[in-house]
Design an enzyme around this catalytic site. Structure first.
Site, PDB file in Angstrom:
ATOM      1  N   CYS A   1     -13.203 -28.525   8.569  1.00  0.00           N
ATOM      2  CA  CYS A   1     -11.985 -27.927   8.018  1.00  0.00           C
ATOM      3  C   CYS A   1     -10.886 -28.971   7.908  1.00  0.00           C
ATOM      4  CB  CYS A   1     -11.536 -26.769   8.918  1.00  0.00           C
ATOM      5  SG  CYS A   1     -10.031 -25.939   8.345  1.00  0.00           S
TER       6      CYS A   1
ATOM      7  N   ASP B   1      -8.064  -7.698   1.267  1.00  0.00           N
ATOM      8  CA  ASP B   1      -7.013  -7.939   2.262  1.00  0.00           C
ATOM      9  C   ASP B   1      -7.513  -7.448   3.610  1.00  0.00           C
ATOM     10  OD1 ASP B   1      -5.253  -5.384   3.417  1.00  0.00           O
ATOM     11  OD2 ASP B   1      -6.502  -4.911   1.680  1.00  0.00           O
TER      12      ASP B   1
ATOM     13  N   ASP C   1       0.850  -1.185   0.000  1.00  0.00           N
ATOM     14  CA  ASP C   1       0.000   0.000   0.000  1.00  0.00           C
ATOM     15  C   ASP C   1       0.890   1.240   0.000  1.00  0.00           C
ATOM     16  OD1 ASP C   1       0.943   0.126   2.577  1.00  0.00           O
ATOM     17  OD2 ASP C   1      -0.958  -0.350   3.524  1.00  0.00           O
TER      18      ASP C   1
ATOM     19  N   HIS D   1      -5.111 -21.458  10.957  1.00  0.00           N
ATOM     20  CA  HIS D   1      -6.495 -21.862  10.687  1.00  0.00           C
ATOM     21  C   HIS D   1      -7.304 -20.709  10.096  1.00  0.00           C
ATOM     22  CE1 HIS D   1     -10.543 -23.438  11.129  1.00  0.00           C
ATOM     23  NE2 HIS D   1     -10.840 -22.287  11.718  1.00  0.00           N
TER      24      HIS D   1
END
Length: 381
Positions: free
Chosen positions: A308, A270, A96, A339
């Protein structure tokens, strides 16, 4: 004419929404969109090794111009072989402009046409950042995708202030384009501002699109406004961005906002959210958020998320991870960070599949119901 450093290919538009399946090509690879990009502010995604990020499917990560400018310094990173070599990451990197940090971290700042005078948040020393300096720092860092220098006004800032701000940001963007030394290896994106004012948002989009950047970022959202207000802006703004250019919504990372952003035509996201909450023991799961530090998980020998298949969930239990947090063992926050990042990267993989199958709205409804979110019509909150 030379090939731009960053290009976008639209593969498919979902039948029932504005969702887009596409590919972004950069000097360090071609990546499917829509995508979530982990944030590595200081040239590292907190607690994660580059190999782990690749393992979970991350294609592009972010680093922060402002923070790297302060330490270790852009000259040192350039001397090390630029950011990819410095941090041992051979896939995509986006930086950025540093503008958001200047305006959010420093109480002492003075905006002029030339740039912004402010104080270093680490030691209080006087500093100055201009469009030319922001681009020069990013040229030295060597990211694949870099950002124009902009001001990010508050969503509820006064109309007159925001109008002056976007006009100045447009002039800064032009100066940044002229200062950009390596368009053949770095794609410079323009940033669209305008707070919560539809006419100013549309005017700024028109002005920025006229400069023909290789991609466009939407700034000034996820800064305190409601989800409904953010989605209303996206509804009228994304159609104004050329369909052959990537659309990047900055700083957004909650699962509901990702899905609803994709429905409105966003390609890139993001956010620090997944790693920030992970460090406090909060985990994203298919059934909603889970705070693994809570006492009820002391003897819970199930994985964080039974749906998951990430490294954490395949190998460790809630009880063990809770123990690590209670014992102040850093391995615990590494496991929760892994995770959460995997969860969002995999969510976007599922979203891309839903776009391919023209059933994104059905996917949204099922996900929201399971996650415990309000399943309102995505176009009519």
């Amino acid at each position: 004419m030379a090939q731009p450093a960053v290009t976008y290919e639209l593969i498919k538009t979902e039948k029932h929404t504005g969702a887009r399946l596409g590919k972004i090509t950069t000097p360090h690879g071609t990546f499917e969109t829509p995508m979530f990009m982990p944030v590595g502010t200081l040239a590292t995604v907190k607690s994660m090794a580059p190999e782990e990020l690749k393992e979970m499917g991350a294609d592009i990560i972010l680093s922060n111009t402002y923070h790297l400018w302060l330490r270790p310094g852009a000259d040192l990173v350039e001397e090390a072989g630029k950011l990819h070599k410095f941090m041992n990451w051979d896939k995509g990197i986006l930086t950025d402009s540093g503008g958001f940090q200047v305006f959010s971290l420093s109480d002492m700042r003075r905006i002029e046409e030339e740039g912004v005078h402010f104080r270093n948040h680490l030691n209080g020393s006087k500093m100055f950042l201009s469009p030319e300096i922001a681009i020069d720092v990013q040229n030295k860092l060597g990211a694949d995708i870099i950002m124009s220098f902009d001001e990010c006004p508050d969503f509820h800032q006064s109309y007159d202030y925001v109008k002056k701000s976007i006009n100045r940001t447009t002039r800064w963007a032009q100066r940044g384009l002229e200062a950009h030394k390596s368009p053949e290896t770095q794609g410079l994106f323009g940033i669209l501002q305008g707070a919560g004012y539809e006419d100013l948002r549309k005017q700024h989009a028109k002005d920025m699109v006229s400069m023909d950047f290789p991609g466009y970022s939407i700034g000034g959202l996820s800064v305190g406004e409601t989800k409904q207000e953010m989605n209303q802006v996206l509804d009228y703004l994304t159609p104004l961005i050329p369909s052959n250019k990537p659309r990047y919504l900055m700083g957004v990372g909650s699962p509901d906002a990702l899905i609803d952003g994709v429905i409105r035509g966003i390609d890139m996201f993001d956010c620090v959210l997944p790693t920030r909450i992970a460090r406090n023991g909060t985990c994203m799961t298919s059934k909603g958020r889970l705070v693994v530090k809570n006492a009820k998980y002391e003897r819970d020998f199930r994985p964080l998320d039974e749906n998951c298949d990430c490294y954490t969930c395949k190998n460790y239990t809630r009880a063990y991870i809770r123990h690590l947090f209670k014992a102040d063992e850093t391995f615990g926050l590494r496991l929760t960070s892994y995770h959460n990042l995997y969860f969002l990267i995999n969510l976007m993989k599922q979203v891309r599949e839903a776009i391919r199958n023209d059933n994104l709205l059905e996917f949204r409804q099922a996900f929201f119901e399971e996650y415990g979110l309000n399943v309102a019509n995505p176009k009519n909150f």
